[in-house]
Write an enzyme that holds these catalytic residues in place. Structure first.
Site, PDB file in Angstrom:
ATOM      1  N   HIS A 117       0.865  -1.184   0.000  1.00  0.00           N
ATOM      2  CA  HIS A 117       0.000   0.000   0.000  1.00  0.00           C
ATOM      3  C   HIS A 117       0.905   1.240   0.000  1.00  0.00           C
ATOM      4  O   HIS A 117       2.016   1.200   0.533  1.00  0.00           O
ATOM      5  CB  HIS A 117      -0.837  -0.051   1.281  1.00  0.00           C
ATOM      6  CG  HIS A 117      -1.915   0.972   1.401  1.00  0.00           C
ATOM      7  ND1 HIS A 117      -1.675   2.242   1.858  1.00  0.00           N
ATOM      8  CD2 HIS A 117      -3.236   0.921   1.123  1.00  0.00           C
ATOM      9  CE1 HIS A 117      -2.814   2.925   1.875  1.00  0.00           C
ATOM     10  NE2 HIS A 117      -3.782   2.143   1.430  1.00  0.00           N
ATOM     11  N   ASP A 194       2.780  -4.749   8.196  1.00  0.00           N
ATOM     12  CA  ASP A 194       1.532  -3.997   8.068  1.00  0.00           C
ATOM     13  C   ASP A 194       0.365  -4.989   8.159  1.00  0.00           C
ATOM     14  O   ASP A 194       0.122  -5.766   7.238  1.00  0.00           O
ATOM     15  CB  ASP A 194       1.555  -3.277   6.709  1.00  0.00           C
ATOM     16  CG  ASP A 194       0.232  -2.641   6.363  1.00  0.00           C
ATOM     17  OD1 ASP A 194      -0.718  -2.721   7.158  1.00  0.00           O
ATOM     18  OD2 ASP A 194       0.148  -2.062   5.253  1.00  0.00           O
ATOM     19  N   GLN A 197      -4.758  -5.619   6.661  1.00  0.00           N
ATOM     20  CA  GLN A 197      -5.712  -6.567   6.073  1.00  0.00           C
ATOM     21  C   GLN A 197      -5.655  -7.929   6.763  1.00  0.00           C
ATOM     22  O   GLN A 197      -6.137  -8.925   6.213  1.00  0.00           O
ATOM     23  CB  GLN A 197      -5.444  -6.737   4.569  1.00  0.00           C
ATOM     24  CG  GLN A 197      -5.605  -5.463   3.772  1.00  0.00           C
ATOM     25  CD  GLN A 197      -7.029  -4.889   3.838  1.00  0.00           C
ATOM     26  OE1 GLN A 197      -7.996  -5.602   4.137  1.00  0.00           O
ATOM     27  NE2 GLN A 197      -7.168  -3.608   3.568  1.00  0.00           N
ATOM     28  N   LYS A 220     -10.668  -0.908  10.257  1.00  0.00           N
ATOM     29  CA  LYS A 220     -10.775  -2.106   9.410  1.00  0.00           C
ATOM     30  C   LYS A 220     -11.101  -3.341  10.243  1.00  0.00           C
ATOM     31  O   LYS A 220     -11.199  -4.439   9.727  1.00  0.00           O
ATOM     32  CB  LYS A 220      -9.475  -2.319   8.627  1.00  0.00           C
ATOM     33  CG  LYS A 220      -9.233  -1.228   7.563  1.00  0.00           C
ATOM     34  CD  LYS A 220      -7.950  -1.501   6.815  1.00  0.00           C
ATOM     35  CE  LYS A 220      -7.439  -0.304   6.042  1.00  0.00           C
ATOM     36  NZ  LYS A 220      -8.177  -0.023   4.821  1.00  0.00           N
ATOM     37  N   CYS A 359      -4.690   2.372  -3.737  1.00  0.00           N
ATOM     38  CA  CYS A 359      -3.452   2.911  -3.144  1.00  0.00           C
ATOM     39  C   CYS A 359      -2.275   1.983  -3.390  1.00  0.00           C
ATOM     40  O   CYS A 359      -1.398   1.821  -2.522  1.00  0.00           O
ATOM     41  CB  CYS A 359      -3.607   3.183  -1.646  1.00  0.00           C
ATOM     42  SG  CYS A 359      -4.795   4.474  -1.302  1.00  0.00           S
TER      43      CYS A 359
HETATM   44  N1  PMP Z   1      -1.961  -0.905   4.541  1.00  0.00           N
HETATM   45  C1  PMP Z   1      -2.897  -1.636   3.927  1.00  0.00           C
HETATM   46  C2  PMP Z   1      -2.552  -3.026   3.463  1.00  0.00           C
HETATM   47  C3  PMP Z   1      -4.187  -1.109   3.760  1.00  0.00           C
HETATM   48  O1  PMP Z   1      -5.122  -1.852   3.164  1.00  0.00           O
HETATM   49  C4  PMP Z   1      -4.455   0.195   4.216  1.00  0.00           C
HETATM   50  C5  PMP Z   1      -5.823   0.826   4.026  1.00  0.00           C
HETATM   51  N2  PMP Z   1      -6.380   0.578   2.775  1.00  0.00           N
HETATM   52  C6  PMP Z   1      -3.442   0.907   4.850  1.00  0.00           C
HETATM   53  C7  PMP Z   1      -2.212   0.323   5.014  1.00  0.00           C
HETATM   54  C8  PMP Z   1      -3.646   2.300   5.377  1.00  0.00           C
HETATM   55  O2  PMP Z   1      -4.545   2.298   6.416  1.00  0.00           O
HETATM   56  P1  PMP Z   1      -5.074   3.676   7.044  1.00  0.00           P
HETATM   57  O3  PMP Z   1      -5.535   4.497   5.875  1.00  0.00           O
HETATM   58  O4  PMP Z   1      -6.183   3.254   7.942  1.00  0.00           O
HETATM   59  O5  PMP Z   1      -3.921   4.308   7.749  1.00  0.00           O
END
Ligand code: PMP
Length: 401
Positions: A117, A194, A197, A220, A359
């Site tokens: 991401h 991270d 997910q 999430k 993203c």
């Molecule tokens: N890492 C991953 C794998 C994500 O899916 C996301 C959110 N789509 C993020 C980081 C970022 O999360 P946040 O916008 O809640 O900081």
């Protein structure tokens, strides 16, 4: 289960939405909404510094929430849990304190994955620019798995940090994170995992993962937006400098010199998101009551049906196909059909999916596409949801071709 989520309460004259955008954010159970109201109605006070009873209640609930996060991740100690506004803030914090501390310098290397991401790419790029380090990117194999051979070849004494997701939010495939952290450790590199997910879908044990840092976002995992946590190994956080300065993160302040608070408060300047953090713990308790093994099995079954149904549709390419690494989401690409058109038609049929690059622009560039249509499931989705999503997708594609 849906009855626990007021979002799904039918409105007069409206049919229920099939919500398959859970990888972007989840709906909130009643217990979470009630906990938020209870906080503001009963124990709203600033934490840590108050002599009065309500402040003590708020402080106790806030620190109990930290213990809950610590247990949820199987952390060694609650001193390792820093509340953040989510993954993005957690990763930025780590990247910036590593630069400040001089632990990443000119000529050093940071390793990320192709399917990361943006929040697990850009903070590292910013760090590299600042100190003159180099970003290295692990490619994907033809079946879209993390290329373990390329990765181990890339590791060297110059590698300072390896930062990867547990599950890619665009592909839905799990990375071999345990092997990744083990190999990183052999060359003395720090690891950041991270878990955005992962935490709502599988049991996470940070000690088994063997990582130095772990991040997740509360929204999430059925919690409020603007919440999350960063786990950092205690001895590491002790040795790193603070990030933001302000109230709470200090021990003593004089104009000549300031000394800093003990962990975890050293990294929590200012009034924390007290309500959010307390309610995040309520969301984690909800997940624990539902049981992650049960959730995992339920979602796996739904995703298997999704993959099988989508693959039957002519022209639909399921990214990662029937990979055994599949987690709780499925991305499709349909040549000659724009993902945005498909998403818009599905929306008109009351099916909520996400379209675009998710993203993950570098991943899209590597795949030679501009985006995908992503279906992601959560604990409340049903076989009926999957059936409705599949038949709507079939109809939408018929209309678009
Ligand atoms: N890492 C991953 C794998 C994500 O899916 C996301 C959110 N789509 C993020 C980081 C970022 O999360 P946040 O916008 O809640 O900081």
């Amino acid at each position: 289960m849906k009855t626990d989520f007021p979002f799904f309460d039918p409105l007069p004259g409206e049919s229920e939405v099939v919500y398959l955008d859970n990888a972007a954010t989840t709906q909130k159970p009643r217990c979470v909404l009630e906990a938020l109201q209870n906080y503001y109605c009963r124990i709203n006070a600033n934490v840590h510094r108050g002599a009065h009873r309500t402040s003590r209640l708020a402080t106790e609930a806030h620190e109990a929430a930290r213990r809950c996060v610590s247990q949820f991740l199987h952390a060694a100690s609650e001193r390792e849990i820093l509340f953040t506004s989510g993954c993005t803030e957690g990763i930025n914090l780590v990247a910036q304190v590593l630069a400040l501390s001089g632990r990443v310098r000119e000529g050093d290397e940071i390793v990320v994955s192709t399917d990361a991401h943006h929040s697990n790419i850009v903070p590292w790029q910013m760090l590299c620019e600042r100190v003159g380090a180099k970003l290295r990117v692990v490619p994907l194999t033809p079946d879209l798995s993390f290329d373990m051979t390329a990765y181990t070849d890339m590791l060297s004494s110059r590698t300072r940090v390896v930062a990867v997701p547990v599950v890619s939010n665009a592909l839905g495939l799990r990375l071999p994170v345990e092997e990744i952290t083990r190999a990183a450790k052999e060359v003395g590199a720090l690891t950041l995992i991270d878990g955005a997910q992962a935490v709502a879908h599988e049991m996470v044990d940070v000690q088994t993962l063997g990582c130095d840092f772990f991040v997740f976002s509360g929204h999430k995992v059925y919690g409020p937006t603007g919440t999350g946590a960063l786990l950092g190994k205690e001895e590491l956080l002790e040795s790193l400098p603070p990030w933001k300065g302000g109230g709470e993160m200090i021990n003593q302040v004089t104009f000549a010199r300031t000394t800093y608070n003990k962990l975890p408060f050293k990294y929590e300047a200012g009034t924390p998101n007290i309500a959010g953090n307390i309610v995040l713990a309520e969301a984690l308790r909800f997940v624990q009551r539902a049981g992650l093994p049960t959730i995992h099995e339920h979602e796996k079954k739904l995703v298997r049906q999704l993959v099988a149904g989508l693959r039957e549709l002519p022209g639909v390419h399921v990214l990662g196909g029937d990979s055994p690494q599949r987690s709780s989401l499925v991305s499709i690409h349909v040549p000659q059909v724009h993902h945005y058109d498909l998403g818009t038609l599905l929306d008109q049929m009351n099916i909520a999916v996400r379209t675009g690059h998710h993203c993950c622009q570098p991943l899209m560039q590597a795949l030679g596409i501009t985006g995908t249509t992503r279906y992601s499931v959560a604990v409340y989705n049903t076989e009926e949801d999957i059936h409705r999503a599949l038949s709507a997708t079939r109809r939408a594609l018929d209309m678009l071709r």
